[in-house]
Design an enzyme around this catalytic site. Structure first.
Site, PDB file in Angstrom:
ATOM      1  N   PHE A  20       3.733  -8.647  -8.968  1.00  0.00           N
ATOM      2  CA  PHE A  20       4.949  -9.354  -8.562  1.00  0.00           C
ATOM      3  C   PHE A  20       5.479 -10.123  -9.776  1.00  0.00           C
ATOM      4  CE2 PHE A  20       3.510  -8.208  -4.482  1.00  0.00           C
ATOM      5  CZ  PHE A  20       4.507  -8.466  -3.540  1.00  0.00           C
ATOM      6  N   THR A  24       4.027   1.531  -0.808  1.00  0.00           N
ATOM      7  CA  THR A  24       4.786   1.547  -2.061  1.00  0.00           C
ATOM      8  C   THR A  24       3.925   2.095  -3.195  1.00  0.00           C
ATOM      9  OG1 THR A  24       6.108  -0.343  -1.329  1.00  0.00           O
ATOM     10  CG2 THR A  24       6.059   0.100  -3.697  1.00  0.00           C
ATOM     11  N   LYS A  43       0.818  -1.222   0.000  1.00  0.00           N
ATOM     12  CA  LYS A  43       0.000   0.000   0.000  1.00  0.00           C
ATOM     13  C   LYS A  43       0.853   1.274   0.000  1.00  0.00           C
ATOM     14  CE  LYS A  43      -2.350   0.949   3.760  1.00  0.00           C
ATOM     15  NZ  LYS A  43      -1.788  -0.299   4.252  1.00  0.00           N
ATOM     16  N   ALA A  59      -3.881   1.334  12.680  1.00  0.00           N
ATOM     17  CA  ALA A  59      -5.264   1.284  12.205  1.00  0.00           C
ATOM     18  C   ALA A  59      -6.076   0.183  12.863  1.00  0.00           C
ATOM     19  CB  ALA A  59      -5.289   1.101  10.687  1.00  0.00           C
ATOM     20  N   TRP A 101       7.166  -0.757  -7.702  1.00  0.00           N
ATOM     21  CA  TRP A 101       8.279  -1.293  -6.917  1.00  0.00           C
ATOM     22  C   TRP A 101       9.510  -1.473  -7.817  1.00  0.00           C
ATOM     23  CZ3 TRP A 101      11.673  -5.341  -6.917  1.00  0.00           C
ATOM     24  CH2 TRP A 101      12.379  -5.575  -5.723  1.00  0.00           C
ATOM     25  N   LYS A 154       8.162  -6.137  10.872  1.00  0.00           N
ATOM     26  CA  LYS A 154       8.126  -5.605   9.526  1.00  0.00           C
ATOM     27  C   LYS A 154       9.470  -5.165   8.973  1.00  0.00           C
ATOM     28  CE  LYS A 154       5.013  -2.626   8.474  1.00  0.00           C
ATOM     29  NZ  LYS A 154       4.124  -1.440   8.508  1.00  0.00           N
TER      30      LYS A 154
END
Length: 556
Positions: free
Chosen positions: A381, A73, A71, A273, A409, A105
């Site tokens: 991907f 990225t 998200k 969140a 990406w 992360k």
């Protein structure tokens, strides 16, 4: 293949003064933190209060999985792509917490060739905002216990204290503690606990304040506990709201940095969140909207959490109206929602993908309920097959939803041109009919039930006896009109983290409801939601290192 941090360290950054010039800011508007980051003075908003507001694009995602969605990225890449199209785009993101950075992360500043930089600074201390929030929070904790120790004139019931302590680190050993041990001179013994700093109500308040004086008034309204007679005790009653605001005066100023392609980016505030409202600050968003033509921002986790809270809480308090929402999905994550294990994600599986798309469909339906035009971004991907990509496109077209392939990406802004073109077309050709799903005047219980039913797809809500008592108390104390900020697992649209895809036939369980009177919302706790995460067996911190030249490695 280069790691994210290697890509970031190889970037050619421009001095932050040059980035500021791109959006019309002068050196006098900045407070420099070195050459590549700065805080922007608050009087900029006053000066630009009559400036035309930019279009507002929200980036959200399907339900997260270990496969990743990308998200942030996508948000960064979209901002870069819009600038390649000749648009004056500005990005607004949350600040990373040290807890996840050192825990599960690793770094959180985008990825690949769609990052905000300086990456190491942003992930490690940055401009000190989170530390200021932690100190302000813990000042209130200290003042509270000191008041009880020094005679307790307010008649605070130690068993009804509702204000914990915070630290910006994952530390499960602090989830349940006892303070005041060691004898009378050390205070009144009572049970307490720590939360991670980004779960602090101070973080939420900082992100929902429209100016410095509103920040102080919101801090005054924080309810820290109750008297023996059941009356609310506030930070204002403890007379430390002024000192707390003084500690936060610099933290309230938005932080300006840049992307790998030198797109201006505000990074400010970082509430989670799943236990808070998951959006960057109102101040940063408003500043971005007065300095650019298009503001691209994000909301945490899936659309059932971040986007719902962005719409119902942030937009309500800031007077914002989102023009377009981008819903990020990956083939990998959709296959996981269709039952595929993490070790089989590289194999083409159209059957599982078709099942998993139900998760995407539910999020699409939810966004459409708010009346906001929508684009689905397929974050590609390398292992995704053409047949899989085409299946998602077909499903989106069947829902009459625009869809774009995103390769930011690997390619930066160039890889987001299709998405940027689709977003631009919606901004120019379709009107947002943004609306809330509930009115604030609805009773507390009905607001919770509406979110569970309409957003999660639940059959109903089961309230514990404690939650029902709290609803009665908050209503009697005058807090019934506050918006709802659901604390729920991010791993499922339901409150059960094991249910992937689009769950049905379930009931949401609300075990208790916390009051965040200063921030201006009620927090129903559902399922096994923790406000203090723990470190994994192999924390990300084990891979982080620094050499004799001060060069950091392993951050991500």
């Amino acid at each position: 293949m280069k790691t994210d941090i290697e890509i970031a360290q190889a970037a050619k950054m421009k001095p932050i003064t040059e980035i500021a010039e791109l959006v019309g800011l002068s050196d006098d508007d900045l407070e420099l933190y070195g050459n590549y980051k700065a805080k922007v003075k608050l009087d900029v908003l006053t000066r630009l209060q009559n400036a035309e507001k930019s279009k507002l694009v929200l980036v959200t995602a399907i339900t997260p999985t270990p496969a990743g969605e990308g998200k942030t990225t996508t948000t960064v890449g979209l901002g870069q792509a819009l600038n390649k199209l000749g648009k004056k785009a500005v990005i607004a993101l949350r600040e990373p917490s040290l807890g996840p950075t050192m825990g599960v992360k690793g770094g959180a500043a985008g990825g690949g060739y769609a990052q905000v930089i300086p990456m190491e600074d942003i992930n490690l201390h940055f401009t000190g905002d989170l530390h200021a929030i932690g100190v302000a929070h813990n000042l209130l904790s200290a003042a509270l216990d000191n008041h009880i120790k020094q005679g307790n004139q307010l008649a605070i019931d130690p068993t009804q204290v509702r204000w914990p302590r915070v630290v910006d680190m994952n530390d499960r050993a602090l989830r349940n503690i006892v303070v005041g041990l060691g004898g009378k001179a050390h205070g009144t013994p009572r049970e307490d606990h720590f939360m991670i700093t980004v779960a602090s109500e101070i973080m939420a308040i900082l992100c929902l304040a429209n100016d410095l004086m509103e920040l102080k008034e919101k801090i005054k309204a924080i309810v820290v506990g109750y008297t023996y007679a059941g009356e609310a005790v506030t930070a204002g009653d403890l007379k430390v709201a002024g000192a707390m605001t003084a500690l936060l005066k610099d933290a309230l100023k938005p932080n300006l940095v840049q992307t790998l392609e030198n797109t201006p980016a505000f990074i400010h505030g970082g509430p989670f969140a799943n236990i808070a409202h998951g959006c960057n600050s109102i101040m940063a968003t408003k500043m971005a909207m007065r300095l650019g033509e298009i503001t691209v921002t994000e909301a945490g986790f899936g659309a059932d959490l971040g986007a719902e809270k962005f719409y119902h809480i942030k937009c309500r308090y800031a007077g914002l109206k989102p023009d377009v929402t981008v819903l990020v999905a990956t083939i990998r994550a959709l296959k996981m929602h269709g039952g595929v294990g993490r070790d089989q994600l590289t194999e083409e599986n159209l059957e599982a993908l078709s099942i998993g798309i139900a998760n995407l469909e539910k999020h699409v339906e939810n966004i459409q309920k708010f009346g906001v035009p929508l684009v689905v971004a397929i974050n590609r991907f390398p292992q995704d097959t053409m047949a899989e990509l085409e299946l998602v496109r077909e499903k989106c077209e069947a829902m009459q939803v625009k869809v774009a392939l995103s390769e930011v990406w690997a390619k930066g802004g160039e890889g987001g041109l299709e998405l940027a073109e689709k977003v631009t077309a919606l901004l120019e050709g379709e009107q947002s009919n943004f609306r809330f799903l509930y009115d604030q005047t609805l009773p507390i219980k009905e607001k919770i039930e509406l979110i569970a039913r309409e957003v999660y797809g639940a059959d109903g809500v089961n309230f514990s006896s404690q939650a029902l008592k709290q609803i009665k108390r908050y209503t009697e104390l005058g807090y019934a009109r506050l918006p709802i900020c659901m604390a729920k697992t991010q791993s499922s649209i339901s409150d059960d983290p094991t249910l992937r895809g689009r769950p049905s036939g379930f009931t949401v369980s609300v075990r208790e409801i916390n009051l965040s009177a200063g921030a201006g919302f009620l927090v129903p706790l559902t399922g096994p939601v923790l406000t203090m995460p723990g470190l994994p067996k192999q924390p990300a911190a084990e891979a982080i290192d620094i050499d004799a030249d001060g060069r950091i490695s392993g951050l991500f």
